[in-house]
Structure formats: C-alpha cells, structure tokens
Scaffold this active site. Structure first.
Site, PDB file in Angstrom:
ATOM      1  N   GLY A   1       0.818  -1.211   0.000  1.00 55.10           N
ATOM      2  CA  GLY A   1       0.000   0.000   0.000  1.00 55.10           C
ATOM      3  C   GLY A   1       0.849   1.256   0.000  1.00 55.10           C
ATOM      4  O   GLY A   1       2.076   1.210  -0.116  1.00 55.10           O
ATOM      5  N   TYR A   2       0.162   2.377   0.149  1.00 50.54           N
ATOM      6  CA  TYR A   2       0.875   3.653   0.054  1.00 50.54           C
ATOM      7  C   TYR A   2       1.733   3.911   1.289  1.00 50.54           C
ATOM      8  O   TYR A   2       2.840   4.429   1.193  1.00 50.54           O
ATOM      9  CB  TYR A   2      -0.107   4.792  -0.163  1.00 50.54           C
ATOM     10  CG  TYR A   2      -0.762   4.778  -1.527  1.00 50.54           C
ATOM     11  CD1 TYR A   2      -0.164   4.138  -2.620  1.00 50.54           C
ATOM     12  CD2 TYR A   2      -1.980   5.410  -1.743  1.00 50.54           C
ATOM     13  CE1 TYR A   2      -0.758   4.131  -3.875  1.00 50.54           C
ATOM     14  CE2 TYR A   2      -2.577   5.413  -3.001  1.00 50.54           C
ATOM     15  CZ  TYR A   2      -1.955   4.775  -4.058  1.00 50.54           C
ATOM     16  OH  TYR A   2      -2.547   4.779  -5.290  1.00 50.54           O
TER      17      TYR A   2
ATOM     18  N   CYS B   1      -3.105  10.597  10.408  1.00 52.02           N
ATOM     19  CA  CYS B   1      -2.537  11.763   9.731  1.00 52.02           C
ATOM     20  C   CYS B   1      -3.216  13.052  10.189  1.00 52.02           C
ATOM     21  O   CYS B   1      -2.544  14.023  10.551  1.00 52.02           O
ATOM     22  CB  CYS B   1      -2.647  11.606   8.219  1.00 52.02           C
ATOM     23  SG  CYS B   1      -4.280  11.210   7.585  1.00 52.02           S
TER      24      CYS B   1
ATOM     25  N   ASN C   1       0.483  13.525   4.606  1.00 48.74           N
ATOM     26  CA  ASN C   1      -0.192  12.457   5.346  1.00 48.74           C
ATOM     27  C   ASN C   1       0.561  11.134   5.327  1.00 48.74           C
ATOM     28  O   ASN C   1       0.426  10.335   6.250  1.00 48.74           O
ATOM     29  CB  ASN C   1      -1.606  12.234   4.795  1.00 48.74           C
ATOM     30  CG  ASN C   1      -1.630  11.991   3.297  1.00 48.74           C
ATOM     31  OD1 ASN C   1      -1.133  12.819   2.529  1.00 48.74           O
ATOM     32  ND2 ASN C   1      -2.176  10.883   2.887  1.00 48.74           N
TER      33      ASN C   1
END
Lengths: 340, 340, 340, 340
Positions: free
Chosen positions: A11-12, A147, A307
C-alpha cells in the site's frame, strides 16, 4: 544497524516506509510482506524505487525474527494479530488505528466494534515524539497516530497545555486522495475525485478521538477531500481563554517547538506562504503549525503535513530514531519541494 | 417530438446523452437502461441532473418501442445484440466501436476478435456530419466515431482531401480520464492518475483505424493520458505535398469548415489560445482545428474536443438533428467555459 | 568542501540549486544572489527551506571569490557577463542556454540575436555526464542543457549512436508549468494554465537545436504545456534502420545506461508505469527512458524527468560531483514519490 | 427584448456575463466595455465565444443608453461612478461589492475606506431572489452579492429564519482560483496556486459582513484557496437551538427551497455526492445546500456553487429575469457536467 520488516508493504504507507527505510543510514529492510503480491518485485508496486532495491514481497507467513516490525496493516484487523507480531520482533511500530486510543470504549464508539486486545493497550505509547519523546526512548510498542490526528494535535496542544484556549474546538480538515489508500473504491476514481471538494465526513471524523485524548479538548471535526494526492491541512477554531492573546499564543508555540526537528511555526502577517500549506511539504517529515487571532476572543490555528510522511511513515521512522537513540533526522532529511 | 431511449445509461457517455437529450427541444427521453441500477433514480448516478428529471433506470429487457435508440454499450458486446435493437427502434445511434470500421478484417486486427455481424456493417453510416451529412439525413443506422478518431479525422481530412499532405502521418493524442469510463480500474485511481503523463498506447491506438478509413491516410497514433477529466487533443504531423504551403492549408480549412456549426478553425500566430485547447470546450460540441507549418515541408495539425460531447454524446445528438431535419445546433448550444 | 555561489537564486532553478546544495555533503553555499530580493531571507522566496538555512540574498555586485558558480541567469543575458563571472570562480556551471550550442549561427537562429561571446564557446563542455563524463572531470566551464533537451538526448542518443534509427525524428514534448519560471506572465495564471493542453510551440522549440547537436539527428520538436508543476516528457518517433528491431534497441539501451546512476530503462510490456512518467520523478535526479516498436519499421521512444532537477539544478550538481571526483549521487539521493 | 451593456467585460465575471447574455432569449448585448482592450474582439479575451459573437470591446466613455447595465467593475471604484452609470441605463446590476452592505460603517470596516455614495445605498436591493424576489421585481438598482456570501446566506438563512440555530456561527470557505480574477498577481501563478490549500483569509473574510447582514447571525469566516478554477464551498458550524433537531432543519430547508429554481437541497445519508460539491456545478446557476447534525446540539451546513455563475454573473441574470418578469430560468438552463 537494525534489521526491520514491513508488514503490508504493497500500500501507500508501506511504500513510503520502504522509501524511507531503504534510505536510512541505520536500518536494513530485511523483509516486506504482501499477501497479494508475494514473490513479486517491490518496485512493481512502487515504481519510484526502481533501481534502488531488488527486494521482493514475501508472504506474511514467512516472516522470521527482526529487531523491529512496521505494521502498515488495516484498522480493526491488526489488534487480533498483535500477539503474533510480538513474538517475532522486539519493537513494533503499528501504523494502524488499533492501539492509538487508550480507552477501549472510545475505540468501540469510533470504529464500531469492540477492541479485541484490551490487555495490550497499556503497553503502547502514542508515537508522537513532540509529546512523548521520553517514553518513546524505551517503548517497544508504538502506536503511530493518524494523519489528521497528528496535524490536529500539533496544532492545538501548546495552546491547550498552556491554558490559552477554551476546551471546545472545531476542526475543518482537508485531505488529498492518497489517504484513501491504493485499493480505494469508485469514489476515488480520478474522474470523480479530481477537483473535488467533498465533505466525506461532515461530523465525527475518527481522528477527533485521538486529538481529544492527546489535548484534553472537546473536538468536533469534519473532513473534506480536496484536489491533491498528498497533504493534510487542519483549520481549527477555538475561543481564547480570559487573559490570553495572540502574543501569548505565539510565545507558547515558539517555546513548545523551538527544539523540535520537524515542527516549524509558520504564522506570518503576510506573504504567499504565511500559514502552513501542505503542497510544499510533500515527501518531507515536517508539520508546519500557525495561527491568527480572530478579534479579541477567537483563534484560528492551522497545521499542514504530508499524510504519508509526518502523518504516517515518516513519523514512524522518527519514532524509531528516538527509540534507538539515533539522530532524530536520520533518513528524514528531504526538505520538500517548491514549487510543487 | 421523438421518443428516444438510452441503452447503457449509467456510464459517462450515457449520462452525457441524458444531459443533452433532457435539454433537447425535440426529443423526449422515454427510457434509460442500466442492468446494475435498474429501479434507481438516474440522478443518483448523474448528480448534475438533480432537479431536472425524475427518471429511473430500467432493465434493458423491459425496453419497448422507440423512434430512436442511443447505444452507450460496450465495445465487442454491441454487435451481437444489434439485430435485437433494430426490432425496437427505427433509428439507432451506436456509440460503441462495433460498426465504425467497414472492413471486418481491420476490426479484427484492432479489437482482437472476429466481427459477429458482418452482414449489418453496410447498413451503417459513420456519424460524422462534417463528412457524411447527406447520407446521415436518411440514415437509420449510425455508428458514432471514437473521441480521438473524431479529432483526428477533423484535423486531417481537409488537408488530405485537397492533396496538401503526403499520406503518412503520425498522431500524438492526449486525453483526460473520463474516456476510461465510470467503471475504470486501479490505473484510474486518483492518486495514480492525477498529474499523469501516461503513454498508455505508445503505438496502434485503436482509433487510428477509423482515422485511416476516413482520411485515406496511413496513420500511426500514440495516446497519452494527461491531467484532465474531459478533453482530447491530437497533434498530427504530416509532410506537405509538393507545391503545398501554409496559405493553401489555411484556405482549405476555411473552405471546408466555413459552414460547419461545430468546427472552428483556430490557427493564430500568437495569443494564449492560438491553437485548439480542450479546456475551454468542456460541455460544448465544438471541435476546434488548427495548424502551423514547420518550415517549408512539414505541417503540424492540432484538434481539440470534449471526448464526451463532440467525441461522443454530442456528436450523436448532432447526427440525430441531421437525421430528423431539426436545426443542427438544437440541444447543443452550450458555449463552453472560460476560465475552466 | 567546495565554497559555491548561486547567481540568480530567487527563481525556481535557483531555489532548486539551493535545496540540493544545502543538503550536499561536500558543498557549502557561500552566497546566493538576487537583485530584487537582496537583503531578504532566502526562505521567504523558497518556503520549503524554512528551518534549514538562515541565508539572505545578496546583490550580485557583492560577490567575492568562490570555488564554483552556479548561474541560474536569463538566456541571452548571461553570455555578456561570462567574462566577469570567470574572474570570481574557478568552475562555472551555467544553467542558461547561452553556451549550450557550439555553433553561434544555430544560436542566432533559435534565440533571435547574435552570440556575444563566440570566443568563449569552445571553453564549454555540455553538462550531460551520460555523454561527456570524461571531459566533465576536468571542465571548468559547463553549459547545463535544457530540460527538454536532456530528455530528448537521453531518449535518442543510444539508438542514434548505434545506427538503429533513421536520422529524421520528431518529438512531442509535454511540460509542467514550473518551466516558465517564477516570474511568468498572464498565460501562466492558474485559471488559464490549469488543466491546459496548450501547444505553445507547435514547431521549432528551441531545445531541438541541442538535441540535434548531441545526437546528430534531424529533429522536429513541438512542445505542449499540460497540467503539472514539475515534469517533462518527450515522445519521440523514429524509423528503424534496415536490420534494426526492438530487441537490438533494448540491447543498446541496456548497454548504454547499465552503469548510469540516474538513467533507468523503463520499457515494460504492461503495467501501470510501463513507460517513463514524470509524476513519480518529482524532486529526483532520474531520467527514465523507454521505447516501443510500432510495427516492423517504426519506433516510439519516451523519456521523462523533473525539469528542475535532472532537467536543470540536479544535473548541474551531478556535473559538479563529476568535476570534483565526488560520488556521483552525492546530494542527489532522493528517490521520488509514489503516489504523488 | 432588452438592450444591455456590460461594463468591465474583459475579466472573468465580464466574460461569464457575455456567455450568458449572448445565449439569453430576451436580451441583446449592445455594448461591452474594456479600457485596455477597446477595439479588440471580445472572443480574443474569451476564447469560448469564438464563432458566437463578432462584438468588439468599446471604451467606457463611448457608452450610450441602455435598458440595463451590468457592472463588472472593481470594488471601491464603482461607488464613485454610480451616478454617471445611472444616467445611461434604467436598471443597474452591480456586481462589485460597493452597494451590498447597507451600513456604510460596516463597509468601511471591511473595505478599509469610507463609502463615497452613502446617499445611494438605500436605492439598492440585494440581488438574491431567494430572499428578495418581491422587491427585485421592481428594483432598478441591484447589488449582486459576493460568491461566498451567496453560498453562506443560502446555507444559513432558512435555519436562522426559523430560529433553529444559535446566532454565533463559523464558516470555512473554500474557493477556486477564478475568484482572484484575470489580472491576479504572482500568488496566482500556476506553479504556486496548483494543488494549494492556502488559508488566504484565516479571519474576517469580507463576505462575512454580507452574510451577517442577510441572516442576522454573528459570523466568523475563513477562506482557503484549493485546487479548482471554478467553485466555492462553505462549511458552516452552528449550535442547534433548544428544541431543534435535524428533522426540523430538513423540514425548514425543504420548505424554504421547494419552489426555488436554482437551490437544491442535497443532504443524503450516503453516496458519493451526498453533500453539495462545486465540481458538478461548473457553468450552472445552481446553489446546492445540505446539512448534517453533529450529535444532539451541533449542526454542520454545507453549500456549493460556481463562483462566476450563481456566485456572480448567473445570479445577476436571474435578477434580471425577475426584474423583467421573464421566466426565471431563461438563459440559465445549463445543467452542469458530470464528470467534470
């Protein structure tokens, strides 16, 4: 040198952990997991890493023992596996939401199901060096905050701690699309999300719970998706406490953040970038914090961060640096880009 | 007044057909189908239509008889159903790719499977009024061309028809994300597609076949996704034929498009919008066409349009206007926005 | 440690030089000039540098002596001042266009006025380590190439050098808005430039001269502004020479760039990022290069880079690293972001 | 048919007035002024109008007599010229800020200088048909409200009028870049403004005065520039009055806007576009209004519109329609685009 593993590396947040840890002078990435992509090169999922690593994803089941684990695993699925993770690593940096809230009842209210590992909650320290640096130096269970929570806490905490604001605050948070992750649904299709101003959480965004816990304030928070890939900005409104004014606020923030490597006070009277703006923070671990008095009794506070970095992976790496006694900026020196 | 139905109304082309036909002075939208959304309000899928219609989607199986059908159905799935559609409507405007190419062998080469309704191909007229207006006045089977094809054909046809260019041309097409449709995959996730310059078809984009067919040129075409939701732009390169020059090109384009309601020649020597640009065309049915000589022997031609309007739904409505003898601009008067 | 000065530090290239040199392990930024902002803090113009430097701009007239000068000064204004610059620094990295073209007649043709320092032209080496590394090790006059030129040269040079393509090529370049600089005019107003596909140079973009010079090819180049702040992408079209095929092309590019620290061959058959795309390169010094055969005789080549880094400031720093014998990646380790 | 003139036709509001009035069935645009562009074609400044008009700009000094004047002239410069304008037209629609505020002292506080035409203030009716339709039917002096003001007033007025909320509210407004106009400064350069989340007015945005005046509420408003060209969104926070709840709010909004042609209540519990979002409103005259209760005592209200249409030119045309007794939607039928 610490041998680290990343769980949930496709994932990110996982990709950002990889980017930062591959460039870290003291860490060695020993394993990265992805159930779906096991056996595939990590630079297939994270094309910015081409030429920088030959790692391939492994199945989570094949993990061995590591100095530290970074968990980029889904909310509500991480708590049930924590005992297992604890067996294979000394230190755990959990980027899921599962161990951020000390009160399991608050967790249940915001996440909609009972906490499955209540007994482990006391072991965790919230991974925000600006608030908990001393405890983090010895912490082997770190819950990295959300975040928007990080932005909100860093925006509000000095004023709250100094008694400069009344306890009821509202927060209008704005966020880019990467917060929805790499497997987001049709609402994140480019044609729908591009140029959006989408109030996806008009009330009770989950991160308000973390902000309340860490500041002692009563928080009402909305969240709006705006056009950006990375970036979170919070605009907070508070009442000034009797006797407080902008000068006192400025003094409190200067004092609170003077020695912080990653928090900058940005509160100018004029200029293009006089208040915090996330676009110049992409890729950096900075959280910029600012404020402006609204007449004699009201205060607007603003914070901005990336974030995926200070709002996630970078903050986790900063916690690792604190935990291991390394220079706190190790692996986190990227300045951000202007223009961007 | 014509009673029309839209098949495949939940997608972006379907939504655009709805927008245009609901505002059309001579058409009545009698039915809109969606297998997935049957029974649901159309303004749930197309929020811009709130307050403008109370229509609900119906299942394709419940279609009755109509003056005209607009097919916004998938490529390669439409050809097998055409005989059925022909039974319920006098006139059919097919926005799929299935009946655009006269040669089934070319279809097979570009779409990867044999054509299933070869016998019906001769019934279709390509829905480009600028080239086929006379035949369209009596056409009951209209194959509306592809978005990039329309741009490419309108950019090249006058020069090709007048023998001003050599037959070998290259086209560099750029497109927004809406061309990928409302059910696009992970490559169209906002975080991936935002700010992209993605050469998704370095060679042999399917629309080159239509352009070749309609211009007689030998076309090599690439396609790149850039940051936009709507909009297609083609930049074509050709060699000037012996004796041809920019003055002759200008004369040919002025003549070819002087009476066209939706093609504007935009080929100025300077200025911000001196060549065609899609951003000011969003929502409009214009195709702007321009050119610039590159020295004495080479020519660059540029065209721009909104892929969902002149590149799809609007062009289909224009064909309907031609077919029924209505004013060609009926329902298509929106000018486009500046700035946008 | 080298003492360096930046001339023209208020612009975007100047800011990027500052970002990179402030983080460089071997360089010390001794002075940054700006006529307009002399006396003001550099982090006022470059807010990403807040907290990282206390430098203020100085007037160019107050420059003293330095090991190296980086010139981020305007085209056509730099050549007349070069003799003066040479007196205050041993080594000069000129990021203007003035000394890139060896032939003053070609300069005159593309820049519209005669060259004012023809006698100095032979002293300059083009700052492209991939082509001129050996000469750069001893060069004290370095002309850093243009952003699109760097992309075009790196895209085409291996094929040209190996005789795999015919000499006539066309290039369609796409660029973000930062290439227009920090003092750009009304055509760069956000409302006009946002979402643009603006063919601002349909023919004869200046950088085609540099590409021709460095590859020996005959180049026709257009340039289109698309929605991005940073990023350049070139799509080049060439004919394969007799006997050449994609396999030979792949071998040539793998060989040419195998040892290059900042050029990656990205030419996959499928996948989201199968060809070079600038969005994941922002802030990094990479130039990604790829290609795809178009049938048996034609070839499409693609390159992407960050115009302010590998297309400018980063490339200049890489040249400095080569010149001083430092590790070539010193100060240039940022990987780029995904997603971004 | 009314003969109308537009004063200040080169800007974005002027261009939008032109677009709408050229397509209006009852109005004839007799003159458009621009000091700077007098003698030049209007489609040079407004390229979307190519092919739709042959008008050229005239100098303001050459204006004759008209049925109506639309003033798209600068704030603080319009008030001094109003007496002159009144001599050449029966009806005046003023889109500047100069006659919106009834109290000249409030004007002075927000605009920083004394009002120069206090005696004319009582002649003006605020151009918001939803609040002042009856008076607008006979009004010859109409002050069209600001873009954010219109959004804020339409968001808050029904709740305020029904006594459902406490009088202290806060508003966080977000806006695209077109609100800064066609002659905006360096802060609107694309490279600076793109992807921004810029809190350009943390407190006391001027439009809060209009909102206070029209709702009777005490308003604190911030404004943030986000990535969009068109579009304004306001997120308002209020306390529910004792006894009020979301059901009562919904009833009040349904009732207030049931017969309004351009206000839609968008307040769904789920779905992609469940609350108002400007991106689907570009070019349309709609203002969408929605809300969500935040627990038992707090309320979030959201409104969205296109700042150049319902926030300016479209609203002015709607006022003209009311004034002349034409159908209120005349010339304002564009639905907006999805996707966009």
């Amino acid at each position: 040198m610490a041998r680290v593993a990343i769980v949930g590396g496709a994932g990110y947040i996982g990709g950002e952990l990889l980017r930062l840890l591959l460039g870290h002078p003291e860490a060695e990435v020993a394993a990265v997991t992805s159930t779906r992509l096991a056996g595939r090169r990590v630079d297939g999922a994270h094309p910015n890493l081409r030429g920088l690593t030959d790692l391939t994803f492994v199945d989570p089941g094949s993990l061995e023992e590591y100095d530290a684990l970074f968990l980029a695993t889904p909310h509500t699925e991480t708590m049930g596996r924590m005992t297992g993770y604890a067996k294979i690593a000394t230190t755990i940096f959990d980027l899921s939401a599962d161990f951020r809230l000390r009160d399991p009842e608050v967790f249940r209210r915001y996440y909609g199901l009972p906490h499955e590992a209540v007994d482990l909650l006391p072991e965790f320290v919230l991974g925000l060096p600006e608030l908990h640096r001393d405890r983090l130096r010895a912490a082997d269970r770190v819950a990295v905050p959300g975040c928007m929570a990080t932005a909100g806490i860093l925006a509000l905490r000095p004023a709250a701690a100094a008694g400069l604001i009344e306890p009821e605050v509202t927060i209008d948070a704005r966020t880019g699309s990467s917060g929805s992750g790499a497997t987001a649904g049709p609402e994140n299709l480019h044609a729908e999300r591009s140029g959006a101003m989408r109030v996806f959480a008009p009330t009770r965004h989950r991160h308000e719970a973390e902000i309340g816990q860490e500041t002692g304030l009563s928080v009402r928070m909305s969240a709006t998706g705006v056009e950006a890939v990375r970036g979170v900005q919070v605009l907070c409104r508070a009442r000034l406490a009797p006797g407080a004014d902008e000068r006192a606020v400025r003094a409190a923030y200067r004092a609170a953040y003077a020695a912080e490597p990653f928090v900058r006070v940005v509160a100018q009277k004029r200029g293009l970038y006089r208040l915090p703006e996330p676009k110049i923070l992409s890729g950096s671990n900075f959280c910029d914090v600012g404020f402006a008095a609204d007449g004699e009794r009201a205060l607007v506070l603003v914070a901005a961060l990336d974030n995926l970095v200070k709002g996630g992976a970078g903050n986790a790496v900063q916690c690792m640096n604190v935990r291991y006694g390394w220079p706190e900026r190790a692996g986190l020196t990227f300045a951000g880009l202007h223009p961007n």
